[in-house]
Scaffold this motif. Structure first.
Motif, PDB file in Angstrom:
ATOM      1  N   PHE A  10       0.841  -1.328  -0.147  1.00 26.23           N
ATOM      2  CA  PHE A  10       0.030  -0.074   0.008  1.00 26.23           C
ATOM      3  C   PHE A  10       0.849   1.237  -0.018  1.00 26.23           C
ATOM      4  O   PHE A  10       0.585   2.115  -0.563  1.00 26.23           O
ATOM      5  CB  PHE A  10      -0.863  -0.028   1.218  1.00 26.23           C
ATOM      6  N   TYR A  61      -2.156  -0.969  -4.979  1.00 25.97           N
ATOM      7  CA  TYR A  61      -3.203  -0.968  -4.117  1.00 25.97           C
ATOM      8  C   TYR A  61      -4.003  -2.388  -4.282  1.00 25.97           C
ATOM      9  O   TYR A  61      -4.417  -2.993  -3.372  1.00 25.97           O
ATOM     10  CB  TYR A  61      -4.256   0.193  -4.271  1.00 25.97           C
ATOM     11  N   SER A  69      -7.775   0.181   0.276  1.00 28.36           N
ATOM     12  CA  SER A  69      -7.134  -0.211  -0.792  1.00 28.36           C
ATOM     13  C   SER A  69      -8.019  -0.260  -1.974  1.00 28.36           C
ATOM     14  O   SER A  69      -7.830   0.374  -3.098  1.00 28.36           O
ATOM     15  CB  SER A  69      -6.732  -1.687  -0.509  1.00 28.36           C
ATOM     16  N   ALA A  83      -2.057  -4.858  -2.612  1.00 29.27           N
ATOM     17  CA  ALA A  83      -2.277  -4.818  -1.047  1.00 29.27           C
ATOM     18  C   ALA A  83      -3.675  -5.368  -0.698  1.00 29.27           C
ATOM     19  O   ALA A  83      -3.538  -6.147   0.160  1.00 29.27           O
ATOM     20  CB  ALA A  83      -2.206  -3.264  -0.703  1.00 29.27           C
ATOM     21  N   LYS A  84      -4.672  -5.226  -1.504  1.00 29.19           N
ATOM     22  CA  LYS A  84      -6.174  -5.812  -1.514  1.00 29.19           C
ATOM     23  C   LYS A  84      -5.834  -7.109  -1.304  1.00 29.19           C
ATOM     24  O   LYS A  84      -6.438  -7.865  -0.226  1.00 29.19           O
ATOM     25  CB  LYS A  84      -7.062  -5.385  -2.355  1.00 29.19           C
TER      26      LYS A  84
END
Length: 407
Positions: free
Chosen positions: A23, A28, A63, A31-32
């Motif tokens: 992140f 993103y 995210s 990261a999610k």
């Protein structure tokens, strides 16, 4: 492009930390994925701990929102290039991700703009060679536009290098970003051979492909080669340290970072890496000292402050953590920036755990109901408990009821 999941059987905390790292690098989507894996593992390990699960859910939501914004920007570039079908697909993905009403309106306006320009789909005659040529040409230009869009987010030096590496590199780089790691590996190796380049930026992308294919030794050799040729850039150190962290080689990672040139070793990116290594090695006091020294010598930096606050929490020094989160909020407010809901929540939760139930904390939870609606039931419950502690049972019952109300 960063790493996808390359190891199995890790603790949920490791997935969460990996998500935090991705992140901070503005990756993103990846990261999610890490946060969602962490959430599933937390649910199995701590089935009754709602605080942990709510915290991870909040990170997943954040995210998604940032990823939706990235999709919006990419779609706008595609619209400008008149690639309306691709733009429509990306905007549809963004609409599925976001809960932000304003962003939804913006995205829907973009869809209307696309529909004004879109034309009815042509029926392709497989025996029409002109039509086949047009479709091939269209696909070529779409790939060119996609490659250009990927490069536009990179520093100028890297953009220029990537544009000059030739067609195999373009195909490999696009494949890497689409998750086709075997094709990426083959094409990037071809690009390295054709350019007769060792220690170039091709190493970085090829190393990422190797890591996702669990070819860790190959990746390590490629990254060490890059660092020898370009010791002045942080990119190789960051990827190599990420590999070391995955393998628990904390001391080796620190040695690599301390071997950086003097002008790089004290940079923000390297100091953040050093602190994260110390944190993951559970050497929290050393991490605290490093972050405090940076703030003293280089001035305020929010990313350092966030890491320091997290370290204070690990040290169970709640008061110091609260002070740091409070300072982050004050700095954001003074600069006219929106305060990150995650920071608000951590500050409010620590105050709540410390039996501080002031009007200000109540207002923070009330604002979070709007800013983080995925976790509104959690905030309603906290608001109810604060009102009860203040002796206002009427409001306590009202918010208690809201926490159970389903839409």
């Amino acid at each position: 492009m960063g790493f996808l999941k390359i190891f199995s059987g890790k603790d949920p905390e490791e997935y969460e930390k990996k998500g935090d790292s991705l992140f901070s690098e503005k990756k993103y989507g990846l990261a999610k994925i890490e946060y969602e894996t962490a959430l599933e593992k937390y649910k199995k390990r701590y089935p009754d701990n709602t605080d942990i699960k709510n915290t991870i859910q909040s990170k997943i939501t954040k995210s998604k929102e940032f990823l939706a914004l990235q999709h919006k920007k990419t779609a706008e570039e595609l619209i400008n290039s008149q690639l309306f079908d691709d733009a429509e697909e990306i905007i549809s993905l963004a609409l599925e991700l976001t809960r932000d009403p304003k962003l939804k309106i913006d995205l829907e306006e973009r869809l209307k703009e696309i529909h004004k320009h879109s034309t009815s789909e042509k029926i392709i005659d497989p025996y029409d060679h002109n039509t086949q040529f047009e479709e091939t040409e269209k696909q070529f230009y779409q790939e060119e536009e996609y490659f250009s869009a990927l490069c536009n987010s990179l520093p100028e030096e890297i953009q220029n290098a990537y544009q000059g590496y030739g067609e195999p590199f373009k195909v490999g780089y696009i494949a890497l970003n689409k998750g086709d790691f075997e094709l990426a590996e083959a094409k990037l190796y071809q690009a390295m051979e054709e350019n007769q380049l060792s220690g170039s930026f091709i190493n970085l992308e090829l190393a990422t492909a190797c890591l996702n294919l669990q070819k860790h030794e190959e990746a390590r050799v490629l990254l060490e080669d890059f660092i020898k040729k370009r010791p002045d850039l942080p990119h190789g150190y960051q990827l190599l340290c990420e590999l070391f962290l995955e393998q628990g080689e904390y001391d080796h990672a620190q040695e690599i970072l301390l071997s950086c040139p003097d002008e790089l070793v004290n940079s923000l990116s390297i100091q953040l890496l050093r602190g994260e290594i110390l944190f993951q090695a559970e050497r929290y006091q050393e991490a605290e000292s490093l972050y405090l020294e940076y703030l003293k010598s280089s001035g305020w930096d929010e990313s350092i402050a966030r890491s320091l606050a997290k370290t204070y929490e690990a040290l169970l020094e709640k008061e110091k953590a609260m002070d740091m989160y409070s300072e982050i909020m004050s700095q954001s407010k003074s600069c006219g920036n929106r305060i990150d809901p995650f920071i608000k929540r951590r500050f409010a939760d620590l105050c709540f755990e410390s039996k501080i139930a002031s009007k200000d904390i109540l207002e923070l939870y009330l604002s979070l109901v709007q800013e983080d609606p995925d976790n509104k039931d959690y905030y309603f419950e906290r608001i109810s408990q604060i009102y009860s502690a203040q002796g206002n049972e009427k409001e306590s019952r009202r918010y208690k009821a809201l926490s159970y109300k389903k839409e």
